[in-house]
Design a protein around this motif. Structure first.
Motif, PDB file in Angstrom:
ATOM      1  N   GLY A 158       0.817  -1.161   0.002  1.00  0.00           N
ATOM      2  CA  GLY A 158       0.155   0.152   0.007  1.00  0.00           C
ATOM      3  C   GLY A 158       0.715   1.060   0.122  1.00  0.00           C
ATOM      4  O   GLY A 158       0.354   2.237   0.212  1.00  0.00           O
ATOM      5  N   GLN A 159       2.118   1.163  -0.249  1.00  0.00           N
ATOM      6  CA  GLN A 159       2.907   2.465  -0.068  1.00  0.00           C
ATOM      7  C   GLN A 159       3.879   2.303  -1.598  1.00  0.00           C
ATOM      8  O   GLN A 159       4.079   1.264  -2.033  1.00  0.00           O
ATOM      9  CB  GLN A 159       4.020   2.432   1.006  1.00  0.00           C
ATOM     10  CG  GLN A 159       3.286   2.325   2.413  1.00  0.00           C
ATOM     11  CD  GLN A 159       2.728   3.744   2.661  1.00  0.00           C
ATOM     12  OE1 GLN A 159       2.985   4.810   2.266  1.00  0.00           O
ATOM     13  NE2 GLN A 159       1.470   3.710   3.417  1.00  0.00           N
ATOM     14  N   ILE A 160       3.968   3.442  -2.181  1.00  0.00           N
ATOM     15  CA  ILE A 160       4.835   3.668  -3.362  1.00  0.00           C
ATOM     16  C   ILE A 160       6.368   3.743  -2.848  1.00  0.00           C
ATOM     17  O   ILE A 160       6.485   4.692  -2.128  1.00  0.00           O
ATOM     18  CB  ILE A 160       4.325   4.960  -4.081  1.00  0.00           C
ATOM     19  CG1 ILE A 160       3.136   4.670  -4.584  1.00  0.00           C
ATOM     20  CG2 ILE A 160       5.325   5.058  -5.410  1.00  0.00           C
ATOM     21  CD1 ILE A 160       2.247   5.725  -5.400  1.00  0.00           C
ATOM     22  N   VAL A 161       7.124   3.272  -3.194  1.00  0.00           N
ATOM     23  CA  VAL A 161       8.637   3.026  -2.959  1.00  0.00           C
ATOM     24  C   VAL A 161       9.534   3.439  -3.951  1.00  0.00           C
ATOM     25  O   VAL A 161       9.277   3.174  -5.015  1.00  0.00           O
ATOM     26  CB  VAL A 161       9.019   1.660  -2.182  1.00  0.00           C
ATOM     27  CG1 VAL A 161      10.448   1.496  -2.125  1.00  0.00           C
ATOM     28  CG2 VAL A 161       8.230   0.936  -1.434  1.00  0.00           C
ATOM     29  N   MET A 162      10.341   4.495  -3.555  1.00  0.00           N
ATOM     30  CA  MET A 162      11.350   4.983  -4.625  1.00  0.00           C
ATOM     31  C   MET A 162      12.477   4.431  -4.435  1.00  0.00           C
ATOM     32  O   MET A 162      13.303   4.253  -3.384  1.00  0.00           O
ATOM     33  CB  MET A 162      11.453   6.397  -4.392  1.00  0.00           C
ATOM     34  CG  MET A 162      10.463   7.198  -4.707  1.00  0.00           C
ATOM     35  SD  MET A 162      10.078   7.424  -6.429  1.00  0.00           S
ATOM     36  CE  MET A 162       8.461   7.442  -6.646  1.00  0.00           C
ATOM     37  N   LEU A 163      13.265   3.648  -5.497  1.00  0.00           N
ATOM     38  CA  LEU A 163      14.518   3.136  -5.385  1.00  0.00           C
ATOM     39  C   LEU A 163      15.520   4.016  -5.397  1.00  0.00           C
ATOM     40  O   LEU A 163      15.433   5.091  -6.407  1.00  0.00           O
ATOM     41  CB  LEU A 163      14.578   1.897  -6.673  1.00  0.00           C
ATOM     42  CG  LEU A 163      13.597   0.716  -6.471  1.00  0.00           C
ATOM     43  CD1 LEU A 163      13.648  -0.176  -7.494  1.00  0.00           C
ATOM     44  CD2 LEU A 163      13.656   0.006  -5.138  1.00  0.00           C
ATOM     45  N   ASP A 164      16.650   3.622  -5.368  1.00  0.00           N
ATOM     46  CA  ASP A 164      18.056   4.582  -5.668  1.00  0.00           C
ATOM     47  C   ASP A 164      18.210   4.380  -7.146  1.00  0.00           C
ATOM     48  O   ASP A 164      18.945   5.463  -7.673  1.00  0.00           O
ATOM     49  CB  ASP A 164      19.185   3.924  -4.736  1.00  0.00           C
ATOM     50  CG  ASP A 164      18.932   4.410  -3.177  1.00  0.00           C
ATOM     51  OD1 ASP A 164      18.338   5.290  -2.971  1.00  0.00           O
ATOM     52  OD2 ASP A 164      19.815   3.602  -2.434  1.00  0.00           O
TER      53      ASP A 164
END
Length: 225
Positions: A139-145
Motif C-alpha cells: 500500500g505504499q509507493i517505494v522509490m528506489l535508488d
C-alpha cells in the motif's frame, strides 16, 4: 571553384554575424499528471530550475537547448476523485532533464533592434530525462535508488519581452509527455510488483515559471548603426 568557396564563406560569415545568442536561467515550479494525486494540468507544487541557451536564427525562429532539474510530488488527498481520496497513495520523485528543440515567435522579435518588443512563442523538440524507479509495496509507493532514463516531448507556450538592453524576460508553461508510465510506481517493468491506475496512459510532468536570458552577438554588417 575558388569563387564558389569565397561566396560560401561570405554567406556563412554574414549568417553567423546576424545571429544573437541567449544564455540564462529558468526558475519556477513543477507538477506531475498521472495515476496518483490531482489531475489538474497546471498546479506547480515543487521547485524547478534550469539553464538554457538559444541560438536565434531569425526574428521568428531559434534553436533552444536546456538542462532542467525538479522534484515532482503527488498525493491522492489532493485529488477531486473520491476513489483516489480513499486509496491514499502519495510519492515524490526527481527529474533531471536535457532538451533540444525549436522555438517559434508569433511576432518578429529582432534583437538587433533596441526598442521594446513582445511576442508569444511556442517551443517543442525532444527531451531525455532520468528519474527514480518506483513500485507499489504494501500500500505504499517505494522509490528506489536506481534511476532509469526515458524520452519526452516538450510542448511549451510562453510570452517574452526585452525588458532591458540585452536582457529578455519570459513567462512560460511547458508540459512534457513522457514515454513512461512509471514516474509514480503504477507500471513497473518487473512483473512481480502490482500495477494500478490506467496503464494505457503515460505520465506527464509540467514546468511553469520564468526565464531570464542575456543576449550577445554582433549586428549584421548590412544593418545601419
Amino acid at each position: 571553384m575558388y569563387k564558389l568557396f569565397n561566396l560560401l564563406f561570405l554567406f556563412f560569415f554574414l549568417t553567423m554575424n546576424a545571429q544573437i545568442h541567449e544564455i540564462g536561467v529558468f526558475v519556477g515550479g513543477s507538477n506531475y499528471i498521472g495515476d496518483v494525486g490531482s489531475t489538474t494540468y497546471i498546479s506547480p507544487n515543487k521547485p524547478a530550475m534550469g539553464l538554457l541557451y538559444k541560438w536565434n536564427k531569425s526574428p521568428r525562429l531559434a534553436y533552444r537547448f536546456s538542462i532542467n532539474g525538479a522534484y515532482i510530488y503527488a498525493n491522492d488527498i489532493d485529488s477531486n476523485e473520491p476513489g483516489r481520496n480513499l486509496r491514499g497513495f502519495h510519492f515524490r520523485n526527481s527529474i533531471k532533464e536535457v532538451s533540444l528543440g525549436l522555438e517559434f515567435n508569433f511576432f518578429d522579435f529582432n534583437l538587433h533592434e533596441v526598442e521594446r518588443k513582445y511576442t508569444p512563442y511556442v517551443h517543442s523538440g525532444l527531451s531525455y530525462f532520468r528519474s527514480h524507479d518506483a513500485y507499489l509495496s504494501s500500500g505504499q509507493i517505494v522509490m528506489l535508488d536506481h534511476h532509469s532514463g526515458a524520452l519526452a516531448i516538450p510542448m511549451t507556450l510562453g510570452i517574452k519581452s526585452n525588458v532591458f538592453p540585452h536582457v529578455i524576460l519570459a513567462m512560460e508553461i511547458g508540459a512534457r509527455y513522457t514515454f513512461t508510465d512509471n514516474l509514480d510506481g503504477s507500471n513497473p517493468k518487473d512483473e512481480i510488483f502490482p500495477k494500478f491506475g490506467n496503464i494505457n496512459n503515460n505520465d506527464w510532468y509540467v514546468f511553469s515559471g520564468l526565464t531570464l536570458t542575456y543576449t550577445f552577438g554582433n549586428k549584421p554588417c548590412y544593418c545601419a548603426e
